[in-house]
Design an enzyme around this catalytic site. Structure first.
Site, PDB file in Angstrom:
ATOM      1  N   HIS A  44     -23.046 -96.243 125.617  1.00 38.53           N
ATOM      2  CA  HIS A  44     -22.371 -96.574 124.361  1.00 38.53           C
ATOM      3  C   HIS A  44     -21.092 -95.751 124.171  1.00 38.53           C
ATOM      4  O   HIS A  44     -21.130 -94.535 124.173  1.00 38.53           O
ATOM      5  CB  HIS A  44     -23.357 -96.295 123.225  1.00 38.53           C
ATOM      6  CG  HIS A  44     -23.111 -97.096 121.979  1.00 38.53           C
ATOM      7  ND1 HIS A  44     -22.738 -98.422 121.979  1.00 38.53           N
ATOM      8  CD2 HIS A  44     -23.204 -96.750 120.668  1.00 38.53           C
ATOM      9  CE1 HIS A  44     -22.622 -98.853 120.735  1.00 38.53           C
ATOM     10  NE2 HIS A  44     -22.896 -97.861 119.912  1.00 38.53           N
ATOM     11  N   ASP A  90     -24.640-100.212 128.359  1.00 41.86           N
ATOM     12  CA  ASP A  90     -24.829-100.224 126.910  1.00 41.86           C
ATOM     13  C   ASP A  90     -25.383-101.561 126.433  1.00 41.86           C
ATOM     14  O   ASP A  90     -24.740-102.588 126.609  1.00 41.86           O
ATOM     15  CB  ASP A  90     -23.464 -99.970 126.240  1.00 41.86           C
ATOM     16  CG  ASP A  90     -23.563 -99.957 124.732  1.00 41.86           C
ATOM     17  OD1 ASP A  90     -24.691 -99.828 124.204  1.00 41.86           O
ATOM     18  OD2 ASP A  90     -22.512-100.085 124.066  1.00 41.86           O
ATOM     19  N   SER A  95     -18.597 -98.619 118.354  1.00 44.52           N
ATOM     20  CA  SER A  95     -19.780 -99.251 117.797  1.00 44.52           C
ATOM     21  C   SER A  95     -19.412-100.068 116.547  1.00 44.52           C
ATOM     22  O   SER A  95     -18.418-100.801 116.588  1.00 44.52           O
ATOM     23  CB  SER A  95     -20.813 -98.156 117.491  1.00 44.52           C
ATOM     24  OG  SER A  95     -22.077 -98.688 117.325  1.00 44.52           O
TER      25      SER A  95
END
Ligand SMILES: *[C@@H]1O[C@H](CO)[C@@H](O)[C@H](O)[C@H]1NC(C)=O
Ligand SMILES: *[C@@H]1O[C@H](CO)[C@@H](O)[C@H](O)[C@H]1NC(C)=O
Ligand SMILES: *[C@@H]1O[C@H](CO)[C@@H](O)[C@H](O)[C@H]1NC(C)=O
Ligand SMILES: *[C@@H]1O[C@H](CO)[C@@H](O)[C@H](O)[C@H]1NC(C)=O
Ligand SMILES: *[C@@H]1O[C@H](CO)[C@@H](O)[C@H](O)[C@H]1NC(C)=O
Length: 493
Positions: free
Chosen positions: A454, A429, A176
């Site tokens: 994710h 995602d 991320s």
């Protein structure tokens, strides 16, 4: 490879500090903790603090603060064994440490040491202690550039003080925002890391780089594929909320139906309620994992499929029936364990992420345009309005975002001159919208995980993992080995 066998769950937690006589190179470690994981992998680390400059880029502010990092050297082959270095993102580093099982599972086969470095302003790494978030003067040093410099200085220090680490190749790993940092770390400090794994890293979610609507399109696709009419009914629910909330009796009905902690009283509350629901669907898209997991929230396996069971209505459904379904669906997210007494629309559960700090970063450097049109996505139309966003930032923090800075400092889409970065992305995602989803060069590689949400690849392996994520992890390790080999070659030549 370890990761296809072990369904891992932390079953035992030994959380005691023990006072060993610390080796001299660990004298800045103030705590020593041990955590048992399960019979397969021992999960223990030392937790250390390191004194670091508050400002790396100017010379007037000469103060320092304590930055936290965690270190696990059980499998480290000295001298010269590799270091896997997690570039911490916007939250408590122990949380990322817990959720990055991939590193723990490959440490042994690579003979690697693990280091997890906490990002400044999060967790316990607070430059001005409890005052760190007091006003824009204190927040001024919360930038990705400062964070990368922290990581660089820390690694240099570890290399010069840890016996056997001097020639250790270091590989950056992150997911991320942490993945963006690991990619940028390799770009900006190729002298310090030999390569980077940037998992679910939306390095292109900046102005002018990707269409602002792609993010919510992917959220919508996730719901569309997970159940009959699921996206269509969510699209319809916004109008149903508006209809029902137009009367006082309707507001009260919604308050009771959704078991809200605070009653909805007016249009404004209904607006906030819709935003909260929208955020809930987005979070679900991020954590649509193939097994029961507790990342942002405890959730069932394939949570969106579970949610969509409550939304499989035909077009004849009444507003009230539809909203009853929406309420049951929302409670999958907020009440899976059955322990929540009411739903609080002023918070969406986001684990240990530091909401305020990330908001400040979005209001300064990390300007990520998002928009919806209600046609290609299941949300109410809303344009991206930079001016309105900037005004909001100015009210909250007294600063304004610089829309183009991230592109200038990190290269935007023009990054072909860099090397040794893996960009992995999950097809489920929404953040893959801003990710690198094609191969740029032989050494700027994109790995797609069609059934992945994710950064699924960074999580512990699980019996329910789809083949695509197993393949991705295997390929990632293969690249790691190549980079390590390259580094050894160039250091001995
Ligand atoms: C990390 O995992 C342990 C064991 O489950 C847990 O006790 C601890 O609270 C976790 N840390 C965070 C920040 O979630
Ligand atoms: C909302 O109210 C309008 C006007 O009564 C009605 O046509 C519509 O079907 C209602 N529900 C939705 C979801 O639009
Ligand atoms: C959560 O689930 C429990 C158990 O089913 C139930 O008693 C409780 O009312 C639920 N909470 C909410 C907010 O719906
Ligand atoms: C709802 O969440 C907000 C923000 O975290 C908190 O301040 C408030 O106390 C919560 N309300 C209830 C009733 O739990
Ligand atoms: C990029 O190249 C690698 C190695 O050849 C390959 O495995 C991968 O599938 C490619 N990625 C994409 C998105 O095509």
């Amino acid at each position: 490879m370890l990761y296809h066998i072990i369904p891992l769950k932390i079953i035992l937690l030994l959380n005691f500090s023990f006072k060993l006589s610390l080796p001299s190179h660990l004298k800045h470690c103030q705590e020593l903790r041990s955590r048992g994981l399960n019979e397969h992998i021992e999960f223990y680390f030392v937790s250390c603090f390191y004194l670091i400059q508050i400002d790396h880029f100017g010379f007037l502010e000469d103060g320092t603060f304590k930055q936290r990092y965690l270190m696990a050297d059980k499998h480290w082959k000295q001298p010269g064994g590799p270091v896997l270095f997690y570039t911490g993102n916007e939250g408590d580093i122990t949380w990322f440490c817990n959720n990055t099982g991939f590193m723990w599972e490959i440490a042994e086969e690579l003979g690697a040491m693990l280091v997890f470095a906490e990002h400044r302003y999060y967790g316990e790494s607070l430059p001005f202690g409890p005052d760190s978030y007091r006003g824009s003067k204190h927040l001024n040093y919360l930038t990705s550039e400062q964070a990368l410099a922290d990581f660089a200085v820390l690694i240099q220090d570890l290399k010069s003080t840890l016996p056997g680490a001097q020639h250790s190749p270091v590989i950056a790993v992150g997911g991320s925002y942490g993945g963006m940092l690991s990619a940028w770390f390799r770009m900006k400090y190729p002298n310090i890391v030999v390569g980077a794994l940037a998992s679910s890293a939306p390095i292109w979610q900046f102005p002018g780089m990707v269409p602002c609507g792609d993010f919510y399109k992917i959220v919508t696709q996730d719901f569309a594929r997970s159940g009959y009419n699921c996206d269509a009914n969510i699209r319809k629910s916004w109008k149903a909320i508006e209809n029902v909330s137009s009367t006082a009796a309707g507001l009260q009905w919604m308050t009771e139906e959704f078991s809200l902690c605070t009653p909805l009283k007016n249009k404004n509350d209904a607006f906030g309620f819709k935003n909260w629901l929208q955020e809930t669907w987005v979070n679900l898209a991020m954590v649509d994992y193939p097994y029961e997991a507790n990342f942002l929230q405890p959730l069932p396996r394939w949570p969106i499929q579970v949610v969509c069971k409550y939304l499989a209505f035909d077009s004849t459904v009444s507003d009230y029936q539809l909203l009853r379904g929406v309420s049951q669906a929302a409670k999958v997210y907020y009440n899976y364990t059955g322990s929540s007494s009411c739903l609080n629309t002023s918070q969406t559960a986001t684990g240990s992420l530091g909401f305020l700090g990330w908001y400040y970063q979005a209001c300064t450097e990390m300007v990520m345009p998002m928009c919806t049109d209600g046609v290609h996505d299941m949300f109410e139309p809303e344009e991206w309005n930079f001016q309105a966003f900037s005004d909001e930032c100015n009210i909250i923090f007294g600063v304004r975002p610089r829309a183009d800075w991230a592109g200038t400092v990190y290269g935007g889409k023009d990054i072909t001159s860099h090397s040794n970065i893996i960009f992995s992305n999950g097809g489920l995602d929404p953040w893959s919208a801003g990710g690198v989803t094609y191969n740029i060069t032989d050494s700027l590689v994109s790995i797609m995980i069609p059934d992945g949400a994710h950064h699924l690849d960074l999580r512990y392996s699980n019996d329910h993992d789809p083949p695509s994520v197993r393949a991705a992890r295997a390929l990632e390790v293969k690249y790691f080995r190549e980079w390590i080999k390259q580094a050894k070659k160039s250091s001995t030549s």
